[in-house]
Design a protein around this motif. Structure first.
Motif, mmCIF file in Angstrom:
data_model
loop_
_atom_site.group_PDB
_atom_site.id
_atom_site.type_symbol
_atom_site.label_atom_id
_atom_site.label_comp_id
_atom_site.label_asym_id
_atom_site.label_seq_id
_atom_site.Cartn_x
_atom_site.Cartn_y
_atom_site.Cartn_z
ATOM 1 N N UNK A 193 0.796 -11.414 -1.148
ATOM 2 C CA UNK A 193 1.794 -11.843 -2.131
ATOM 3 C C UNK A 193 2.570 -10.646 -2.685
ATOM 4 N N UNK A 194 1.866 -9.526 -2.929
ATOM 5 C CA UNK A 194 2.538 -8.337 -3.431
ATOM 6 C C UNK A 194 3.572 -7.843 -2.416
ATOM 7 N N UNK A 195 3.207 -7.859 -1.139
ATOM 8 C CA UNK A 195 4.154 -7.472 -0.092
ATOM 9 C C UNK A 195 5.375 -8.370 -0.081
ATOM 10 N N UNK A 196 5.122 -9.661 -0.253
ATOM 11 C CA UNK A 196 6.238 -10.620 -0.265
ATOM 12 C C UNK A 196 7.193 -10.328 -1.429
ATOM 13 N N UNK A 197 6.606 -10.055 -2.626
ATOM 14 C CA UNK A 197 7.432 -9.743 -3.809
ATOM 15 C C UNK A 197 8.247 -8.477 -3.565
ATOM 16 N N UNK A 198 7.632 -7.423 -3.004
ATOM 17 C CA UNK A 198 8.333 -6.168 -2.731
ATOM 18 C C UNK A 198 9.454 -6.381 -1.717
ATOM 19 N N UNK A 235 9.337 -0.134 1.827
ATOM 20 C CA UNK A 235 8.167 0.737 2.057
ATOM 21 C C UNK A 235 6.947 0.223 1.287
ATOM 22 N N UNK A 236 7.171 -0.182 0.026
ATOM 23 C CA UNK A 236 6.054 -0.745 -0.758
ATOM 24 C C UNK A 236 5.571 -2.042 -0.147
ATOM 25 N N UNK A 249 1.528 -5.054 2.903
ATOM 26 C CA UNK A 249 1.201 -5.845 4.100
ATOM 27 C C UNK A 249 0.142 -5.138 4.933
ATOM 28 N N UNK A 250 0.226 -3.791 4.948
ATOM 29 C CA UNK A 250 -0.784 -3.020 5.685
ATOM 30 C C UNK A 250 -2.180 -3.269 5.091
ATOM 31 N N UNK A 251 -2.275 -3.288 3.761
ATOM 32 C CA UNK A 251 -3.555 -3.558 3.099
ATOM 33 C C UNK A 251 -4.034 -4.983 3.377
ATOM 34 N N UNK A 287 8.603 -5.278 8.501
ATOM 35 C CA UNK A 287 9.062 -4.473 7.370
ATOM 36 C C UNK A 287 9.497 -3.091 7.833
ATOM 37 N N UNK A 288 8.728 -2.513 8.777
ATOM 38 C CA UNK A 288 9.075 -1.195 9.270
ATOM 39 C C UNK A 288 10.424 -1.203 9.988
#
Length: 1261
Positions: free
Chosen positions: A1183-1188, A1195-1196, A1201-1203, A1223-1224
């Motif tokens: 969810x944090x990746x989606x928000x970023x 990058x965030x 997403x990596x985590x 993302x990359x």
């Protein structure tokens, strides 16, 4: 000079507060001391009255009366002549003159006749005052009927004088006649109508005491103390009443208060002595302590020197000699007593006892026959019955005859104690030393070893236990009482209780050899050979002479046999055989060495143990030789039959079954060990012949030849042993008719009814038994049965009746047992009784530490369990402070309870108190290094908080892996987030959980996990909408629907396996059933589930799983605002480890809703909360990746997403590596490595569409 100084102190302490007193105060005090027999005090108070009130003839009379009652007859006669013409004391003076002349060594009958005639003459014209003091004098000398005549006339003349009414009440209440005692209250009430008369209030207190209403008496005494604070008899009476109420603390406090007022108050000093001996239990000052007996002998000798004409004191001196084992001196003193009083039965009884100890059996028999003939005139005597029993034993009479006599002894002895309040008289009549002697005689007929498994203990242990319970309760300092209690417990098969009592005995007196020997036997029965050897060594270190005792060698040999050291055992037993006291041979008796007395039972045990040792060593010839020696040694004694039974055992070892049966058949009902012989025959028929009919017939023969409750019980147990409960039931009922008060029989009948599935009759039987009030412990059996039959209301009524009943410590223990049963078993809230159980258990612990030492460890364990249950209930109510408090209290009672320590560690996690959690786990692992759960709680908490490399985690790692190697349960691994369920491998998880689902401890948890996997295999956010579009083309809609339905059906099947045993278990099952309905996503099912969740929340407003269920249901029904309200409610609650997963799911779902509404800050806070409590929450990172990503912080986004990919174990391509690569790409990083994702998911369609095609396009540009 010292004596004069002592008396002057008494006088000054008695008269310190008399200056402000009025005549009626003095008179009340004099009356009290007259009744108590303190005639020196009477003289002292009367002298003070003479000084204060100017030669008042009343006080002069009582001063003379005190002199007379102390035996100074001539002095009293002279003084009485001087006041005989005083009107107010004229009658009582004439009566005292007559009484004094009669007490003279040579009474002058002519003078007595003249005085009697003068008395009759003066009585006709006497006034009310003269009549009153005449009645008072007659009452003091014990002539109640004559006193009543005078006082009735005085009341009539005076028109109801209050003094006369009060004295009339005193005469009635002390008359000893029930009809008169009943009338006393009326006289006291009438006499006290116009004020607080101290003599009247004391009389009313006496009335209540005689009626055994000690609380009512205490109220009256407190009233006296309030109005007359310097009236010392009120304090003495209060002290005695408090002791009668068994309130030792208050009684001793009153004694201290009394000694502050009167430093040499005899009653207060006696109270302190009684408290010191009987309550505090100073074991060195109880029993036949030689030093104490020397002191008491000196005191009695001094008393005899002061009253050398007293046969009673001479008799007491004889008894003192008996206690010291000085039989010849005892005979001399008893003879002196008989010379002083030829009619003294106690002196004659003492002579008989001395003769019995000297072995003069013919003389004893003649004396007892004489006393038996005059028994009607002298009344029944417990001691004479005891002497008859001992004589019968020495004459080798039948066991039944001796036991009947011993039973009579106890009946007569305890009948004298009925109605007596706890006090000096009670302790005197209890006579603990005498009761110990009776116990020894009973134990002569009991087996030397505990009964085998399934066999009832000897019925003779029951009267022993009953007597010893009274002794230990009232005189806990008596060492022998504690020792014999331990022995009876051991023989009854309760080795733990025996061990506890013996430990206490040894702590009090480490040199007590008998306690060490019995402790060794207890350890031996528990197969604890090391501790058995230690006890023997300790015994030897404290008392080196014990090695001369054959029993020491017997126990040592028994331990060696059990350890397989047969040769050493034979040497030990042969050494015992050569010790003094072992053989009845002429050479042995003439030996100069000191002969140690051991009973025949222990002697024969040594022979038989040696026979068994030779047999086990393969030395059959030696075994037969020793057995023949035993037959010769014990021929004609009661122990002969034990040798015969051992001979039968030897025949069985040689496979001579018929020979063994022939020996056993030759034992007749008249012989001592007939019951044991029949039991051995039954065992042979069952084990060697496999014949159940003949097995049962042996016990039927027993009942036919020796009908008793015990033989009926043996027959009933035999029927139960061969699975014939109907026949057993009939036999038990016949046994109960013979012994209606036998609670064990009542329990067996109830058990037999249950085994025959006759539940209704069992309930009726228990209810009828409880109505008699004799078997309150059956309440537990009844409550347990009602709970099994789901009749909860009736079970609750049974419980309440027990709790409402006032009881002693044993009954309180039963009450707590029932409470514990109901707390654990009731499928509805039963927490109202938690604190009642705790308070009741506190009372039990306080009392049994004095009255029942063997029960202390068990009751402490029960107290810990009750506190644990309160803590568990508090935890389920989310009251963690209270839960921690009661878990700590549980550890006070049981410091090494691993379960409680683990639960306390988990609760510290709820408060995020990591240090306390670590400390608790460290303590637990110190006690139990292999405790997997403790290692994982500590390790996991550190790991989840990102501290996996810290020294604390390193210190726990060895414990963890050691524990995991020894603990074969897959469910435990979930604590370390290494189960496949949490790593994206649901199929592997199901396989592991399936292996654990039949486990007794972890099976239920495994099934719950399987159900959750079925309902949400990919661990998605149920009800969430943010990532729904990612799965749209993975499967066709119909395939997915079919898969969901199959999963729900599987979950429903698994639900049927769950059998919850607690209230919370039932709620958890209901929650899971409704999650299954929600998973179908059918509107009707979801609405049904929503109603069920709502009902749970109504009953328990902060139930997190139910609130989460409501939110998910609302989301599926597209009622997002209502869902958000429930989730916000959860977000405001304090986190706890019990609902940790539900909290995480709630925060994720609420974050999902906020993301949908573009409230990224609010969603971010919730996601950070998830990660604070679970650093490996891959969904939160996703969810944090989606928000970023939405905020274009690529990058965030890539890092989060990596985590998510890392903690998802790189198994979900949708939320893992492919999103990272995506993302990359957006962040213009062209160096891609798709090997991992292509290897894991080569055919995943989105890889080509979303990644490869875009990557190629990017490379071209």
């Amino acid at each position: 000079m010292q004596c004069c100084h002592f008396l002057s102190i008494i006088v000054s302490s008695c008269t310190r507060h008399l200056d402000s007193w009025k005549p009626f105060h003095f008179q009340a005090l004099i009356n009290y001391y007259c009744q108590e027999g303190y005639f020196h005090h009477v003289q002292t108070i009367a002298s003070e009255g003479v000084k204060k009130f100017g030669n008042d003839p009343i006080f002069i009379f009582y001063r003379i009366y005190g002199t007379l009652m102390e035996g100074h007859v001539q002095e009293a006669l002279l003084d009485l002549e001087s006041i005989k013409n005083k009107p107010e004391v004229s009658l009582c003076t004439l009566m005292a003159l007559i009484y004094a002349h009669k007490k003279s060594p040579n009474p002058d009958q002519e003078v007595i006749s003249e005085l009697d005639a003068k008395l009759k003459e003066q009585r006709k014209t006497a006034g009310q005052e003269a009549l009153y003091f005449a009645g008072l004098f007659l009452w003091h000398i014990g002539r109640h009927e004559k006193a009543r005549e005078y006082i009735d006339r005085m009341i009539k003349i005076s028109n109801g004088s209050k003094e006369g009414l009060i004295l009339r009440g005193w005469i009635d209440v002390t008359s000893g006649k029930e009809a008169s005692i009943k009338k006393a209250a009326k006289y006291f009430d009438e006499g006290l109508q116009n004020g607080n008369d101290v003599f009247g209030l004391m009389g009313k207190a006496q009335y209540f005491e005689v009626r055994q209403n000690y609380s009512g008496a205490l109220e009256n005494v407190n009233q006296i103390i309030a109005n007359f604070p310097h009236f010392l008899p009120a304090f003495m009476k209060k002290m005695k009443l408090q002791l009668a109420l068994q309130d030792w603390e208050q009684a001793t406090e009153t004694a201290h208060r009394l000694l502050q007022k009167d430093a040499l108050n005899l009653e207060a000093i006696k109270m302190e002595a009684i408290h010191h001996l009987c309550r505090e239990g100073n074991i060195r000052e109880c029993g036949r302590n030689p030093l104490i007996l020397q002191q008491t002998q000196t005191l009695v000798e001094r008393a005899f020197s002061l009253a050398s004409h007293s046969a009673d004191i001479a008799t007491e001196l004889g008894y003192q000699m008996i206690l010291q084992g000085k039989v010849k001196e005892a005979s001399k003193w008893y003879g002196t007593a008989m010379a002083l009083d030829e009619t003294s039965v106690p002196a004659l009884t003492g002579i008989i006892r001395s003769q019995l100890m000297e072995g003069k059996l013919d003389d004893v028999e003649q004396q007892l026959e004489f006393l038996n003939e005059i028994q009607q005139s002298i009344g029944k005597s417990a001691e004479l019955s005891y002497l008859r029993a001992v004589l019968a034993l020495k004459r080798h009479k039948r066991q039944e005859e001796v036991i009947t006599l011993l039973n009579d002894v106890l009946d007569i002895h305890f009948s004298c104690l009925r109605g007596l309040p706890l006090g000096v008289e009670y302790f005197e009549k209890l006579n603990p030393d005498f009761l110990i002697e009776i116990i020894k005689e009973y134990l002569n007929f009991c087996p030397a070893q505990p009964a085998g498994p399934g066999q009832p203990p000897s019925p003779l242990l029951k009267p022993c236990a009953s007597v010893l319970e009274t002794l230990v309760k009232t005189v806990p300092g008596l060492q022998q009482a504690a020792y014999f209690t331990a022995k009876v417990k051991y023989l009854a098969g309760n080795s733990e209780a025996s061990q506890s009592i013996l430990q206490h005995c040894i702590e009090q007196d480490p040199s007590y050899a008998d306690a060490h020997l019995l402790m060794a036997q207890v350890h031996l029965s528990q197969n604890n050979f090391k501790l058995c050897s230690q006890s023997l060594e300790l015994c030897l270190s404290y008392n080196f002479e014990v090695r001369e005792h054959p029993v020491y060698h017997l126990i040592k040999a028994q331990a060696q046999i059990k350890m397989g050291e047969i040769t050493e055992a034979i040497k030990t037993l042969q050494m015992a055989m050569n010790l003094p006291g072992m053989r009845n041979t002429a050479s042995s008796s003439k030996s100069k060495s000191k002969k140690i007395e051991i009973d025949g039972s222990d002697r024969v045990s040594i022979y038989l143990e040696l026979v068994e040792a030779h047999r086990l060593n393969g030395e059959q010839h030696e075994a037969i030789k020793v057995l023949q020696d035993a037959i010769n040694e014990f021929s004609g004694t009661p122990e002969e039959l034990r040798v015969v039974i051992a001979n039968a055992d030897l025949a069985l070892a040689q496979e001579d079954v018929e020979g063994a049966l022939t020996m056993l058949r030759n034992i007749t009902p008249e012989q001592t060990y007939y019951v044991q012989a029949k039991e051995k025959m039954a065992q042979v028929y069952l084990e060697y012949r496999k014949d159940k009919k003949l097995y049962a017939s042996c016990y039927r023969d027993l009942v036919e030849k020796m009908p008793s409750s015990h033989t009926f019980l043996l027959l009933g147990d035999a029927y139960m042993n061969i699975q014939e409960p109907e026949e057993a039931l009939e036999v038990y009922e016949q046994a109960l008719k013979k012994n209606p008060r036998d609670g064990a029989l009542a329990h067996k009948i109830g058990n037999a009814l249950i085994k025959t599935h006759n539940y209704a009759k069992a309930i009726s039987y228990y209810e009828a038994a409880l109505k008699t009030g004799q078997h309150n412990f059956l309440s537990y059996d009844l409550a347990e049965l009602l709970l099994k039959l789901n009749q909860y209301d009736k079970a609750e009524n049974v419980l309440q009746q027990v709790l409402d009943h006032e009881s002693g410590p044993l009954e309180m223990c039963d009450s707590i047992q029932i409470l514990s049963l109901c707390i654990i078993s009731f499928p509805k809230p039963f927490f109202l009784f938690f604190h009642q159980a705790r308070d009741l258990q506190a009372k039990v612990l306080k009392r049994i530490q004095i009255e029942q030492l063997d029960a202390v460890p068990m009751q402490k364990q029960l107290a810990a369990e009750i506190c644990s249950e309160i803590a568990k209930h508090s935890a389920t109510q989310r009251n963690y402070e209270k839960a921690i408090k009661f878990y700590k209290e549980a550890l006070v009672y049981c410091e090494t309870d691993n379960k409680v320590m683990l639960e306390l560690a988990r609760l510290y996690l709820a408060y995020d108190d990591v240090d306390s959690c670590q400390r608790q786990c460290a303590l637990l692992l110190k006690n139990d290094p292999d405790n997997a759960a403790a290692a994982m709680v500590s390790y996991a908490k550190r790991k989840l908080n990102g501290n996996s490399d810290s020294p604390l985690v390193s210190s726990f790692t060895p414990y963890l892996f050691s524990a995991l190697r020894k603990f074969n349960s897959y469910t435990l691994l979930s604590e370390l987030d290494c189960l496949p369920r949490y790593t994206g491998e649901p199929n592997d998880a199901l396989r592991h959980f399936n292996k654990a689902r039949k486990d007794n401890d972890w099976g239920q948890n495994a099934v719950y996990n399987m159900i959750e996997i079925c309902l949400n295999p990919d661990n998605e956010t149920m009800g969430g909408e943010v990532f729904e579009h990612l799965d749209t083309d993975t499967d066709t809609s119909s395939e997915k629907q079919e898969s969901v339905q199959l999963a729900v059906r599987t979950a429903e099947k698994l639900l049927k396996e769950l059998k919850p045993q607690t209230v919370q278990g039932h709620v958890q099952l209901r929650i899971m059933e409704n999650y299954c309905l929600v998973a179908t996503k059918q509107k009707s099912n979801v609405e049904r589930a929503l109603n069920a969740f709502t009902e749970v929340v109504v009953n328990e407003k902060d139930h997190v799983p139910a609130l989460l269920g409501m939110a998910i249901a609302y989301m599926i029904l597209k009622q997002t605002p209502r869902a958000r309200n429930q989730l916000k409610r959860i977000s405001k609650m304090n986190w706890n480890p019990i609902d940790a997963e539900e909290f995480e799911k709630s925060w994720l779902l609420l974050a999902d809703i906020y993301i949908q509404s573009s409230k990224y800050d609010m969603a971010g806070e919730l996601l950070k909360r998830c990660l604070r409590n679970n650093r490996s929450c891959c969904k939160a990172y996703e969810y944090m990746g989606y928000i970023m990503e939405k905020e274009q912080a690529y990058k965030d986004a890539a890092a989060n997403y990596e985590m998510a990919w890392k903690y998802g174990n790189q198994t979900n391509p949708t939320i893992g590596k492919f999103i990272t690569i995506f993302s990359l790409l957006w962040s213009q990083n062209k160096l891609l490595d798709l090997d991992l994702v292509l290897e894991a998911h080569p055919n995943y369609p989105k890889i080509r569409k979303e990644i490869l095609d875009k990557a190629r396009a990017s490379l071209r540009t």
